[in-house]
Enzyme design. Sequence first.
Site: not given
Ligand code: 3LM
Length: 397
Positions: A58, A111, A185, A210
């Site tokens: 951790r 997001y 971001d 992503k």
């Molecule tokens: C999406 N987005 O389909 P995770 N910042 C950005 C993002 O696009 C996302 C996160 C943070 C998508 C996920 S929707 C249920 C699926 C610009 C995620 C968050 O925690 O790794 O999913 O990231 O736009």
Amino acid sequence: MNVKNKGFATRQIHAGKTENSAGALCAPIYQTSTFAFSSVEQGGARFAGAEQGYIYSRLGNPTTNLAEAKLAVLEGGEDALAAASGMGAISTALWSSVAAGDEIIADETLYGCTYSLLEHGLSRFGVRTVFTDLSDIENLKKALSEKTRVVYFETPCNPTMKVLDIALIAKTAHDFHPGIRVMVDNTFCTPYLQQPLALGADTVVHSATKYLNGHGDVIAGVIVGDKEFINRCRTFGLKDLTGAVLSPFDAFLLARGLKTLDIRMERHCANARKLAEFFEAHPAVSKVCYPGLASFEGHEIAARQMRLPGGMISLELNADRAATAAALNKLELCTVAVSLGDAETLVEHPATMTHSTYSAGELKAAGISEGLVRISVGLEDPEDIIADFKAVLDPLA
Ligand code: 3LM
């Protein structure tokens, strides 16, 4: 070997490499929760910070450190911290930056889960977020106050592709108070396309789920910034507040994906440009949001701060919501799915999926229309992606 001054491709492949006893070219996966101390005294010294070395996964793990080292070097930051998801990284970075009574200024188009964290999560603990349109710098000037600790935004914004001027926002916030943390971001761009730290931002966060990983098989996040802040996030934010630690196996996959980041981004961008031009010329499409199109509002800023216009497109059709959904349901090659940055082309409907955390009024304020469709353009042959869309759009024209 120090690769900091080498080219991007060399850095993405070689940064963070350390020797291992077997001489394995690819770093081993240290699938362990804890690490043996040679003595009680050594364990105590590591906890006290008097001796470097691993304690417990951790707090740090060699495989995770490899992914972190690559991302720090690629973003041009002093240090990086991996997290179990993008939301794990964002929540860790924000929890590590604020206390009750503080304020965050955020762009109103975010997001969906980031919006929810700010509007419905941090607000319960006395941290208020002022949402505003940061494309008008006067809005930022009006919102700044002695309570502001963080200015937070995405660019291009998910899902409208609105482009925000990183250098202008960072300068305006820092002129007001140098201690304000400007947090960007960078998920839609990756460091290959855009480097917020070089443009004046203090901290970069990512959903590494992503493009950074790029193969649709990992949920991960990362925070990049100065040593002091990353250390605070590691030893307090991630350790005590969120516990959102990336597993060694997922860190291995992330470091593996990073080795091909530049060539994947080049192909995503080339495919997206062709698809955007096809959409722009198609009579069934009423609006195309893509930073590479001269007709798009954010085009000029994007050309200044992004190497290439990215692999994400949003559009609206000359059709009602039901007809739009019926058309998307007929796609054969492209997949209806949330997430982005994968090899496969993914298509989703933000109002009912990724941004369903916004109320109808909030969607309107954020510029997310009911008919908006978002496309994460994959790595397939562009002619095949275009043919798939042509088959479902032609009957609507
Ligand atoms: C999406 N987005 O389909 P995770 N910042 C950005 C993002 O696009 C996302 C996160 C943070 C998508 C996920 S929707 C249920 C699926 C610009 C995620 C968050 O925690 O790794 O999913 O990231 O736009």
